[in-house]
Design an enzyme around this catalytic site. Structure first.
Site: not given
Ligand code: F6R
Length: 613
Positions: A2, A27, A75, A100-101, A486, A490, A493, A509, A608
């Site tokens: 949050c 966030r 969030w 937040n938390g 990756e 992307k 998500e 397999h 984020k």
């Molecule tokens: C995907 C993404 C997440 C972060 C993950 C770790 O695009 O952004 O998978 O990579 O939540 O976050 P950090 O790097 O901040 O520890």
């Protein structure tokens, strides 16, 4: 997860809080709210389900006026996204809190308060904290003391900001496990989850430490009390990245802006870390040289995209430095009985430096340092002053600048560059031809990435083949397998298309059974030693009628055909190819999401910075 913003100012705070929320929306964005103490001494509040824009709309018709206020973008963890669960939460109509938390022991505390006759309005854990502080305030008549008493009873991770109508010129904040910064103004002070939220009012910040409680007040300014209850002095830092970081500029989305920033931020990550033809290991901090000389193996721990960067590094560390390396997601590592051989370097990777699982993994590794083989902990991180960097023995900062798009892009490629610097620094044969060649290639990398970004037009065209699909498969081998992972992450998500990645050799397999004309298959095929093997894997796909999209070096002999499209990626040293091949996959997911009309920068259900477990 949050976002918190709070202001104690000499002017009306509604505009400051609203702008702060917009900047924090990455966030969390399922609901937002604001509480302001008005000149008559009453708490006024507006909350709305949905994005900050919904709150803004409400404020047009019901503005809040006052010189002290707190605000929040949520969030959801406890309780569904709804107006009633949105923060700020009130207690006794005199206290307001944003949080937040997660409060892990909120259920027994809630029962206790209900026993005292408290009636709860929401399903949140936060409201429990509001009532506990309000009750303690009646006894102490001191907001900071009331917060401290309450925090002693709370288990979990949090950042919070509280104000009380009977302490009308004070805001108290606290952090444990979630970030909180103090914005230092002239005769006014602020709190926020991220310095970015306050750049419109100040560029000076105090990064609170674990367990700190802070009081902002008119007469005493900024008072900080450390976890052990003693008064604490914390340094004030000037914010390094200009305010442009918080705006999209000419780009339609932050994600696109951040993809295009990669040549510049990679150059910044290399700056001052290369000398002539070698890597300066002093970039990793005082004592790095002595420690690195002893390293016999490496444990890398991270989450999500950062974990994928670690997976690439494993190939590099083993092949270039001859160091046995393990890579693990933090949420698994932290609960495992990890066997640590002697002289192991523990490495965490994180954009934010606040990811709860990664931090917990670091703390777990450190708690075992005396009895295990860990030599020390290195953090590769993008946020200066973050918990991860403060709690590690060594840190290397990536210089990606603030990353606002929820889907990580430039943080990933700068992590890869940092990991290549680490690999070269850990090699026993320093200063040899291999290092010279790679340092040269690193210096040329921003230019190669500029050429990769020029693929934008053809990729936008290619994305049309994906927009109507429900599934996609990504294939790679060696260092390109994590890049395929990756690429798939992307795509899923931000476009909500189900995507999976496999090492191409695994296809037969099992996953080959999925391949048909409705399953686009993306392959990353640089001109490396595994190319011929990958080509055979691709034949297996074509033979089953699969539609193939291959990203390959110019030199790769692959001719486009009916169900085979080839896009040429600029050539580069094979060790740096994973960094270059990331770009077209980022662009592909971006363009597919734009075609599908999803919320590119704030995809559904995500946030984020994942500061909860
Ligand atoms: C995907 C993404 C997440 C972060 C993950 C770790 O695009 O952004 O998978 O990579 O939540 O976050 P950090 O790097 O901040 O520890």
């Amino acid at each position: 997860m949050c976002g918190i913003v709070a202001a104690l100012a000499a002017r009306n705070v509604q505009g400051i809080l609203l702008e702060g929320l917009k900047r924090l929306e990455y966030r969390g964005y399922d609901s937002a709210g604001m509480a302001v103490l008005n000149e008559a001494g009453a708490l006024t509040r507006q909350r709305a389900k949905g994005k900050v824009a919904a709150l803004e709309e409400k404020l047009v018709h019901g503005a809040l006026t006052g010189r002290i206020g707190i605000a929040h973008t949520r969030w959801a963890t406890h309780g569904k996204p709804s107006e009633v669960n949105a923060h700020p939460h009130l207690a006794r109509e005199r206290l307001a809190i944003v949080h937040n938390g997660i409060i892990e022991n909120f259920e027994p505390l809630k029962r206790e308060l209900e026993g005292d006759g408290v009636v709860f309005e929401s399903e949140t854990d936060t409201e429990v904290v509001a009532h506990l502080i309000a009750r303690a305030f009646v006894e102490t008549d001191d907001l900071l003391a009331a917060v401290q008493t309450t925090l002693d009873r709370i288990d979990g991770a949090y950042a919070l900001a509280v104000m009380h109508a009977d302490a009308p010129r004070e805001i108290v904040g606290a952090r444990k496990g979630s970030p909180l910064v103090v914005g230092v103004g002239i005769d006014e002070n602020f709190l926020a989850s991220d310095a970015l939220a306050l750049l419109q009012v100040t560029d000076r910040f105090i990064y609170l430490q674990e367990g700190d409680v802070v009081r902002l007040s008119d007469n005493r300014g900024i008072e900080i009390v450390a976890a052990d209850g003693s008064p604490a002095e914390r340094p004030v830092h000037a914010f390094e990245h200009g305010d442009s970081a918080a705006s999209r500029g000419e780009y339609r989305h932050f994600m696109l802006k951040e993809i295009h920033e990669q040549p510049a931020v990679i150059a910044a990550t290399l700056e001052g870390r290369l000398s002539g033809s070698h890597v300066l290991e002093s970039s990793f901090g005082v004592g790095a040289r002595g420690l690195f000389e002893r390293v016999a193996q490496v444990h890398i721990v991270a989450c999500g995209t950062s974990y994928h960067a670690g997976m690439v590094a494993r190939y590099w560390l083993e092949k270039l430095a001859g160091l046995p390396t393990t890579v693990e997601v933090a949420s698994e590592y932290r609960y495992r009985e990890v066997v640590v051989p002697a002289d192991t370097l523990f490495v965490t990777l994180s954009q934010s430096g606040e990811t709860a699982d990664t931090l917990a993994a670091l703390r777990y590794a450190k708690s075992r340092a005396k009895t295990s083989g860990y030599l020390g902990a290195l953090a590769i991180c993008n946020v200066p002053g973050s918990s991860l960097t403060r709690e590690s023995d060594l840190a290397l900062m990536t210089q990606a600048g603030p990353e606002i798009g929820v889907a990580s892009t430039k943080a990933f490629t700068t992590q890869l560059v940092a990991l290549m610097l680490l690999t070269l620094s850990l090699r026993k044969s320093r200063g040899d031809e291999r290092e010279t060649t790679l340092v040269q290639a690193l210096r040329g990398l921003p230019t190669v990435l500029d050429s990769a970004l020029a693929m934008d037009g053809p990729i936008a065209e290619l994305s049309e083949a994906f927009a109507e699909k429900h599934h996609a498969l990504f294939l790679g081998r060696g260092t390109q397998f994590p890049i395929a992972l990756e690429g798939a992450l992307k795509l899923k998500e931000i476009s909500y298309i189900h995507a999976e990645a496999y090492p191409a050799g695994e296809l037969k397999h099992g996953p080959l059974a999925l391949v048909d004309a409705d399953m686009p298959v993306v392959a990353v095929a640089p001109n490396d030693e595994l190319l011929e093997k990958l080509k055979s894997n691709l034949q297996e796909v074509r033979a089953r009628g699969g539609e193939l999209f291959v990203f390959a070096d110019e030199g790769v002999a692959l001719t486009a055909a009916d169900n085979l499209r080839v896009l040429h990626v600029p050539a580069v040293d094979e060790f740096l190819a994973p960094i270059v091949y990331t770009i077209p996959l980022q662009l592909l997911s971006y363009h597919v999401a734009v075609l599908k009309g999803t919320d590119v920068d704030q995809p559904r259900n995500l946030a984020k910075s994942v500061t909860v477990e």
